[in-house]
Design a protein around this motif. Structure first.
Motif, PDB file in Angstrom:
ATOM      1  N   LYS A 276     -25.759  18.732 -30.611  1.00  0.00           N
ATOM      2  CA  LYS A 276     -24.781  19.277 -29.190  1.00  0.00           C
ATOM      3  C   LYS A 276     -25.830  19.624 -28.130  1.00  0.00           C
ATOM      4  N   GLY A 277     -25.734  18.911 -27.267  1.00  0.00           N
ATOM      5  CA  GLY A 277     -26.329  19.340 -25.880  1.00  0.00           C
ATOM      6  C   GLY A 277     -27.526  18.966 -25.675  1.00  0.00           C
ATOM      7  N   LYS A 278     -28.493  18.957 -24.476  1.00  0.00           N
ATOM      8  CA  LYS A 278     -29.649  18.471 -24.152  1.00  0.00           C
ATOM      9  C   LYS A 278     -30.646  19.518 -25.040  1.00  0.00           C
ATOM     10  N   ASP A 279     -30.483  20.706 -25.174  1.00  0.00           N
ATOM     11  CA  ASP A 279     -31.525  21.714 -25.585  1.00  0.00           C
ATOM     12  C   ASP A 279     -31.849  21.095 -27.317  1.00  0.00           C
ATOM     13  N   GLN A 280     -30.476  20.933 -27.907  1.00  0.00           N
ATOM     14  CA  GLN A 280     -30.772  20.479 -29.466  1.00  0.00           C
ATOM     15  C   GLN A 280     -31.361  19.235 -29.628  1.00  0.00           C
ATOM     16  N   ARG A 281     -31.232  18.312 -28.812  1.00  0.00           N
ATOM     17  CA  ARG A 281     -31.851  17.055 -28.610  1.00  0.00           C
ATOM     18  C   ARG A 281     -33.156  17.155 -28.271  1.00  0.00           C
ATOM     19  N   GLN A 282     -33.630  17.883 -27.407  1.00  0.00           N
ATOM     20  CA  GLN A 282     -34.999  18.063 -27.066  1.00  0.00           C
ATOM     21  C   GLN A 282     -35.765  18.695 -28.369  1.00  0.00           C
TER      22      GLN A 282
ATOM     23  N   TRP B   7     -29.615   8.189 -26.811  1.00  0.00           N
ATOM     24  CA  TRP B   7     -30.578   8.919 -26.478  1.00  0.00           C
ATOM     25  C   TRP B   7     -31.664   8.717 -27.615  1.00  0.00           C
TER      26      TRP B   7
ATOM     27  N   TRP C 298     -35.538   7.280 -26.759  1.00  0.00           N
ATOM     28  CA  TRP C 298     -36.768   7.898 -27.372  1.00  0.00           C
ATOM     29  C   TRP C 298     -37.512   6.973 -28.159  1.00  0.00           C
TER      30      TRP C 298
END
Length: 322
Positions: A77-83, A111, A115
């Protein structure tokens, strides 16, 4: 010399293809006992700490470790977890192979695929779509050849006509047909007629309808009738497929896609989407995620001999309709 990938992204609805790919990876780890010691499976949800521990472990008496992350991307969930996840993927040591497996094809703009395109030989990506129609006929014949037998062209076509687009069921039926033919002659149409019962997909839809409406007696009655007509393993595969489609439909529905777009994304016919739309009303997204996780657990228990397919199906339907 080409670099060995550390991240393998496998996505699609071809469960048999994924299983064979993973089996080939495990064979490179050594004998089965050594492979088991060097394989970690994480399924159903994203836990960065558990994943980090798994990919950081050192191989034991094997050239590499294999970590399998199954159907977890939807819980990132969310950009932070993805990064944070992508940062971990970029730092995996060559002594570890991480297989990210997702049921259902990922979109080109997903996403993770975006990557992967920038990582070169570090990442191996493969879409494994379920073979259908003529492609499944060819798949049946090739699968038989891989097992050391042969299924004739007409017999393969007739088999596909009887069981539909389900290569897991096809593999089970081919194994049975090859054993009957003794692996020393081609399987013919008469063999298929004798040993294979036609699939009534509508019956499985009806049973899932009964499960969704908590009609325990009706669902169990349908299950027993289907078990009298089908091999338990092939029936279980059909149920897994149905709930996977429901889960994917529910997720795509949340993206405000039209029926035609959903049909193309799931690679099914329009009438199947209409049936899924009706069934999806009986299940919330969290409920479908929980059911699918339970099916994954049951599949593992069946494959390890901890429960018979018949008992697993009885327990599953009873639990879902309680």
């Amino acid at each position: 010399m080409a670099a060995t990938p550390t991240v393998y992204i496998l996505h699609g609805d071809d469960e048999v293809g994924m299983a064979r790919f993973i089996a080939a990876m495990r064979e490179k780890l050594g004998d089965p006992a050594t492979a088991d010691m060097n394989t970690t499976r994480l399924e159903g949800h994203f836990d960065l700490g558990a994943l980090k521990n798994a990919v950081s472990a050192v191989p034991f008496l094997a050239p590499r470790r294999l970590v399998i992350l199954r159907d977890a991307l939807r819980t990132v969930k969310g950009k932070d977890q993805r990064q944070r996840l992508l940062g971990l993927l970029e730092s995996i040591h060559p002594s570890t192979a991480l297989a990210v497996m997702e049921s259902g094809l990922l979109k080109d703009n997903h996403w993770l695929l975006a990557w992967a395109r920038g990582r070169g030989e570090q990442v191996y990506e493969r879409a494994l779509a379920l073979p259908r129609g003529p492609a499944l006929v060819r798949w049946v014949r090739q699968y038989a050849a891989d097992q050391g037998g042969e299924v004739g062209q007409e017999a393969a076509f007739h088999l596909v006509q009887m069981i539909g687009d389900d290569n897991r069921a096809a593999a089970h039926e081919v194994d049975k047909l090859l054993a009957y033919a003794g692996y020393n002659r081609p399987v013919d149409v008469d063999d298929v007629e004798l040993l294979v019962a036609p699939v009534e997909e509508g019956d499985v839809f009806a049973m899932v309808d009964a499960i969704g409406m908590r009609q325990a007696r009706q669902a169990m009655t349908m299950l027993q009738r289907l078990l009298s007509e089908r091999e338990p393993l092939s029936l279980f595969g059909m149920i897994v497929r149905q709930f996977r489609l429901l889960l994917l439909y529910k997720e795509l529905q949340g993206e405000n896609l039209g029926a035609g777009e959903i049909a193309r994304a799931l690679n099914v016919r329009d009438f199947v989407v209409r049936k899924l739309a009706g069934q999806a009303k009986n299940f919330s997204l969290p409920a479908l995620e929980s059911i699918y996780l339970r099916l994954v657990e049951i599949d593992a228990r069946i494959k390890t001999g901890k429960i018979s397919p018949e008992a697993a199906l009885d327990t599953l339907v009873a639990g879902l309709t309680a």
